[in-house]
Design an enzyme around this catalytic site. Structure first.
Site, short mmCIF file in Angstrom:
data_model
loop_
_atom_site.label_atom_id
_atom_site.label_comp_id
_atom_site.label_asym_id
_atom_site.label_seq_id
_atom_site.Cartn_x
_atom_site.Cartn_y
_atom_site.Cartn_z
N ARG A 1 12.51 -5.89 5.98
CA ARG A 1 12.46 -4.43 6.07
C ARG A 1 13.03 -3.86 7.39
O ARG A 1 13.59 -2.77 7.40
CB ARG A 1 11.01 -3.95 5.89
CG ARG A 1 10.88 -2.44 5.92
CD ARG A 1 9.50 -1.97 5.60
NE ARG A 1 8.51 -2.49 6.53
CZ ARG A 1 7.22 -2.17 6.48
NH1 ARG A 1 6.77 -1.38 5.54
NH2 ARG A 1 6.39 -2.68 7.38
N ARG B 1 -0.25 -8.72 13.49
CA ARG B 1 -0.84 -7.73 12.58
C ARG B 1 -1.73 -8.42 11.54
O ARG B 1 -2.79 -7.92 11.18
CB ARG B 1 0.27 -6.93 11.87
CG ARG B 1 0.93 -5.90 12.80
CD ARG B 1 2.30 -5.49 12.33
NE ARG B 1 2.31 -4.79 11.06
CZ ARG B 1 3.40 -4.67 10.29
NH1 ARG B 1 4.55 -5.19 10.69
NH2 ARG B 1 3.34 -4.00 9.16
N ARG C 1 -9.69 0.98 8.65
CA ARG C 1 -9.06 -0.25 9.09
C ARG C 1 -10.08 -1.23 9.66
O ARG C 1 -9.77 -2.37 9.90
CB ARG C 1 -8.09 0.14 10.19
CG ARG C 1 -6.94 -0.76 10.42
CD ARG C 1 -5.88 -0.50 9.42
NE ARG C 1 -4.62 -1.02 9.80
CZ ARG C 1 -3.48 -0.55 9.31
NH1 ARG C 1 -3.48 0.46 8.48
NH2 ARG C 1 -2.35 -1.10 9.66
N ARG D 1 11.37 -2.68 10.23
CA ARG D 1 10.67 -1.60 10.96
C ARG D 1 10.38 -2.13 12.36
O ARG D 1 10.44 -3.35 12.58
CB ARG D 1 9.36 -1.28 10.21
CG ARG D 1 8.83 0.11 10.46
CD ARG D 1 7.71 0.49 9.49
NE ARG D 1 6.46 -0.16 9.81
CZ ARG D 1 5.37 -0.09 9.06
NH1 ARG D 1 5.37 0.60 7.94
NH2 ARG D 1 4.26 -0.71 9.42
N LYS E 1 0.83 -1.22 0.00
CA LYS E 1 0.00 0.00 0.00
C LYS E 1 0.86 1.26 0.00
O LYS E 1 0.63 2.18 -0.78
CB LYS E 1 -0.95 0.02 1.21
CG LYS E 1 -1.85 -1.20 1.33
CD LYS E 1 -2.78 -1.13 2.51
CE LYS E 1 -2.08 -1.08 3.86
NZ LYS E 1 -1.33 -2.32 4.22
P1 AP5 Z 1 4.77 -1.40 1.87
O1 AP5 Z 1 4.55 -0.66 0.61
O2 AP5 Z 1 5.24 -0.66 3.07
O3 AP5 Z 1 3.42 -2.21 2.24
P2 AP5 Z 1 2.24 -1.75 3.15
O4 AP5 Z 1 1.04 -2.51 2.69
O5 AP5 Z 1 2.15 -0.27 3.21
O6 AP5 Z 1 2.77 -2.36 4.53
P3 AP5 Z 1 2.87 -1.75 5.97
O7 AP5 Z 1 3.62 -2.78 6.76
O8 AP5 Z 1 3.37 -0.37 5.98
O9 AP5 Z 1 1.33 -1.78 6.30
P4 AP5 Z 1 0.61 -1.74 7.63
O10 AP5 Z 1 -0.82 -1.74 7.19
O11 AP5 Z 1 0.97 -2.81 8.59
O12 AP5 Z 1 1.18 -0.41 8.29
P5 AP5 Z 1 0.61 1.02 8.57
O13 AP5 Z 1 1.74 1.93 8.42
O14 AP5 Z 1 -0.65 1.31 7.82
O15 AP5 Z 1 5.73 -2.61 1.54
C1 AP5 Z 1 6.23 -3.46 2.53
C2 AP5 Z 1 7.64 -3.92 2.12
O16 AP5 Z 1 7.53 -4.67 0.91
C3 AP5 Z 1 8.59 -2.75 1.81
O17 AP5 Z 1 9.87 -3.09 2.24
C4 AP5 Z 1 8.54 -2.64 0.28
O18 AP5 Z 1 9.72 -2.13 -0.29
C5 AP5 Z 1 8.30 -4.08 -0.13
N1 AP5 Z 1 7.53 -4.19 -1.37
C6 AP5 Z 1 6.48 -3.44 -1.78
N2 AP5 Z 1 6.01 -3.86 -2.97
C7 AP5 Z 1 6.77 -4.91 -3.32
C8 AP5 Z 1 6.78 -5.78 -4.47
N3 AP5 Z 1 5.89 -5.65 -5.47
N4 AP5 Z 1 7.70 -6.77 -4.50
C9 AP5 Z 1 8.60 -6.92 -3.48
N5 AP5 Z 1 8.66 -6.12 -2.39
C10 AP5 Z 1 7.74 -5.14 -2.31
O19 AP5 Z 1 0.19 0.89 10.10
C11 AP5 Z 1 1.14 0.69 11.12
C12 AP5 Z 1 0.44 0.73 12.47
O20 AP5 Z 1 -0.17 2.02 12.67
C13 AP5 Z 1 -0.74 -0.26 12.65
O21 AP5 Z 1 -0.28 -1.53 13.05
C14 AP5 Z 1 -1.54 0.45 13.75
O22 AP5 Z 1 -0.93 0.33 15.00
C15 AP5 Z 1 -1.41 1.93 13.33
N6 AP5 Z 1 -2.48 2.36 12.41
C16 AP5 Z 1 -2.31 2.84 11.13
N7 AP5 Z 1 -3.50 3.16 10.60
C17 AP5 Z 1 -4.44 2.88 11.55
C18 AP5 Z 1 -5.86 2.97 11.57
N8 AP5 Z 1 -6.56 3.42 10.51
N9 AP5 Z 1 -6.51 2.61 12.70
C19 AP5 Z 1 -5.82 2.16 13.79
N10 AP5 Z 1 -4.47 2.03 13.83
C20 AP5 Z 1 -3.79 2.38 12.72
#
Ligand code: AP5
Length: 192
Positions: free
Chosen positions: A127, A140, A88, A129, A13
């Site tokens: 990654r 997650r 979410r 993080r 995403k």
């Molecule tokens: P990436 O593009 O970062 O994928 P992503 O889907 O954004 O993954 P995230 O881990 O960031 O998602 P998330 O939903 O857990 O985190 P968020 O920040 O929203 O890609 C991931 C990796 O893969 C990267 O290294 C990238 O380079 C690689 N990659 C990408 N595409 C690729 C491809 N085609 N081939 C190979 N490699 C590839 O949320 C984090 C935390 O914040 C949550 O756990 C929660 O605590 C909080 N939070 C955020 N939003 C809310 C909400 N709305 N409500 C409540 N809590 C929330």
């Protein structure tokens, strides 16, 4: 173009969101990035959410809803917006519907990223993080299954879901998304 990105952690995403924002000049509203910025800056909000984020729990709805409201009100959304990581769960989705109805800016599409969990584990473990340890990734994914996945049917019922195969080269996935968004833009032009 008003877009929501829906998909499991690690489904791409954030990566694809940046490509969409660059190409279509829409406003990027990524709740995870906004929350991580608060944590990095050590703000009271950041301190409140740090442990929740590190353990893979969702942050309370009122915090994220407040952030979305603030950005939709203050950011320039003339070209539209891209929501990454929000909504979410069902309550967030219903709140978003009400907010967008109020400002007369309905969603055009919800892009659902399809990626298997084996690939997700591989990507996130590479990654490093704070929430990318094996146990936290598993947690997650459990939260995603229980709370976020039901949104696929929620948006399917509204006719808004477009599925994206999230596997493959990043540029190829971007191209699949651009095709969907360009088709939407053409259909809209034809209607006007
Ligand atoms: P990436 O593009 O970062 O994928 P992503 O889907 O954004 O993954 P995230 O881990 O960031 O998602 P998330 O939903 O857990 O985190 P968020 O920040 O929203 O890609 C991931 C990796 O893969 C990267 O290294 C990238 O380079 C690689 N990659 C990408 N595409 C690729 C491809 N085609 N081939 C190979 N490699 C590839 O949320 C984090 C935390 O914040 C949550 O756990 C929660 O605590 C909080 N939070 C955020 N939003 C809310 C909400 N709305 N409500 C409540 N809590 C929330």
């Amino acid at each position: 173009m008003r877009v929501v990105l829906l998909g499991a952690p690690g489904s791409g995403k954030g990566t694809q969101g940046k490509a969409v924002v660059e190409k279509y000049r829409v406003t990027d509203i990524a709740t995870g990035d906004l929350l991580r910025a608060e944590v990095a800056a050590g703000t009271p909000l950041g301190l409140q959410v740090k442990t929740l984020m590190e353990t893979g729990e969702l942050v309370p709805d009122d915090i994220v809803v407040g952030m979305i409201k603030e950005h939709l009100a203050k950011d320039d959304t003339t070209n539209g917006f891209l929501l990454d990581g929000f909504p979410r769960d069902l309550p967030q989705a219903e709140t978003l519907d009400a907010m967008l109805k109020n400002i007369g800016q309905p969603l055009d599409v919800v892009l659902f990223f399809k990626v298997d969990y084996g690939e997700i584990m591989k990507r996130l473990l590479a990654r490093h993080r704070a929430d990318d340890t094996e146990d936290t990734i598993r947690h997650r994914l459990e939260i995603y299954e229980a709370k976020t996945k039901p949104l696929i049917d929620y948006y399917k019922n509204k006719g808004l879901i477009s599925e994206v195969n999230g596997i493959g080269e990043i540029a190829d996935v971007s191209q699949r998304i651009f095709t969907i968004l360009d088709d939407i833009a053409v259909a809209r032009q034809a209607r006007n």
